[in-house]
Design an enzyme around this catalytic site. Sequence first.
Site: not given
Ligand code: PEP
Ligand code: MN
Ligand code: NA
Length: 607
Positions: A222, A231, A251, A273, A275, A298, A390
């Site tokens: 994932y 991340k 972030h 997340s 929001c 992001d 996604r």
């Molecule tokens: C992810 O889960 O890969 C991700 C981008 O997380 P988030 O959207 O929670 O920032």
């Molecule tokens: Mn994010």
């Molecule tokens: Na996520």
Amino acid sequence: MTSATIPGLDPDNAPTRHAELLAWVAEIAELTQPDRVEWSDGSDEEWTRLTDHLVAAGTIVKLNEEKKPNSYLATSDPADVARVESRTYICSKNEIDAGPTNNWVDPTEMRATMTELYRGCMRGRTMYVIPFCMGPLGADDPKLGVEITDSEYVVLSMRIMTRVGPQVVELLGEDRFFVKALHSLGAPLADGEADVPWPCNTTKYITHFPEDREIWSFGSGYGGNALLGKKCYSLRIASAMAHDEGWLAEHMLILKLISPEEKAYYFAAAFPSACGKTNLAMIQPTIPGWRAETLGDDIAWMRFGDDGRLYAVNPEFGFFGVAPGTNWSSNPNAMKTVEAGNTMYTNVARTDDGDIWWEGLEGEHDHLIDWQGNDWTPESGTPAAHPNSRYCTPMSQCPIMAPEWDDPQGVPISGILFGGRRKTTVPLVTEARSWQHGVFMGATVGSEQTAAAEGTVGTIRRDPMAMLPFLGYNVGDYLQHWIDLGKNADESKLPKVFYVNWFRRGDDKRFLWPGFGENSRVLKWIVERIEGTADGVETPIGIVATPEALDLDGLDASPADVAESLAVNLDEWRGEIPSIEEWFEFVGEKLPTGIADEFAALKQRLS
Ligand code: PEP
Ligand code: MN
Ligand code: NA
């Protein structure tokens, strides 16, 4: 097999003479025992070959070429649909350097455990080597990485999310530093064993060695667990690098707002997340004459320029956005981005004519194939798309990308916004009195727990700067780093800090503020505060906008609701104190004095 007999491993086949990289590739191939080694070049030929391969394997389906050109839908194992925070580790040498917000295991022990998991884990598969760059290729100090993976889905997604290809190999040269990012699905195939559409392992580790700047990921295919540039590198490892080198890895979205006078203002904004970060990043202002462009949704890397201003770049190359709730009204620019094609969808639903659908998207369907491959009708009673489904799509396709989005200089930030989802207490917009007060605001950001997660509904989860799941080191040191950067800067050139809350509710639970494009009215007030032309009222929590100071022309909301959205209710704020107290106790011994001072001053003003 030894290196001599793994096809593709011979260094003469490699596109690089980087000795450390070649040695690492050989070491991992010998450990993981893939059938072959392949260097990813990010070419169209590679895209076609790997998408063909995954279509044949049943991992992805090609979508209707007329409706969604060159786009694919992947459906995952139902147990591999999200980041796994409980299996995410910061393995610093000393436990205190990861704590108290992260999982920690001694790095030597973790390397031993994971080495045994990696042993032979790529049997029956191809090991891909992906050189990638986070941020513009033309940067003075380009942030390079190499991901090793046995997932074709990862190779395809990394091509969208990061800069890959021969230019990156050239930047690596023979000895330039790169982050080693090792990923395996953890699903070896015995001789003749048939593959499954989404191989993964029930044992998962998303591990970071911050001092070594290394990432070891095992068992998940994932996004956030497997696309290691995002991340893992750009937040967890980069935050540790930024701490050592005097910059910030955050972030945050990056937004450009253009006034009717054609003056541009850049903002960075952090929200936990769910929001509306992507929606704000692509906002369509409702007030006449104002326009917005985006630079990222992001992650922001920020450092001080020679002129003393704080400059931001987005290290990413694509958007990995949550699909449900995205539509032509909530985020038309995201819709146009994915409609341009070249998009990898994951776990959304498929229509009978080979298009995609998710909850909240326009259009009604009597029949769909849901994210698990089952027939779905409106009577099914289950979501057709997974709530964390996604779209992975090239940033360059977004119609409102700022022309300077790929500029290695970055953009000078005028304002930093923090926010969360709060039904009560937190006003629509509050300006911090100083940098340190702004850091205090960021340190106390909280968002209400929803019914979907463990914990009492309505409980506030503190999420400092929305970095709780993404910090590569101790949260106390992190907050001190923020304070120190401000101390060492020219205060007049620092961004002003604001705390926003689009989610405050009235007594019948209605939203007091309409949000979405109307948030441009709040951004306009922020611009005018920066220019020194708008009024605000001094309160115990900071400088709050007045209804008169906000441009409310043509707004479809009652004046009473707007006033209530801006109200500072001292009793609510006094009620907030114990939960902040509890959070700071959890942060523990490394809580900066500056933050404790701000808290004491707040309590004093409220008493
Ligand atoms: C992810 O889960 O890969 C991700 C981008 O997380 P988030 O959207 O929670 O920032
Ligand atoms: Mn994010
Ligand atoms: Na996520």
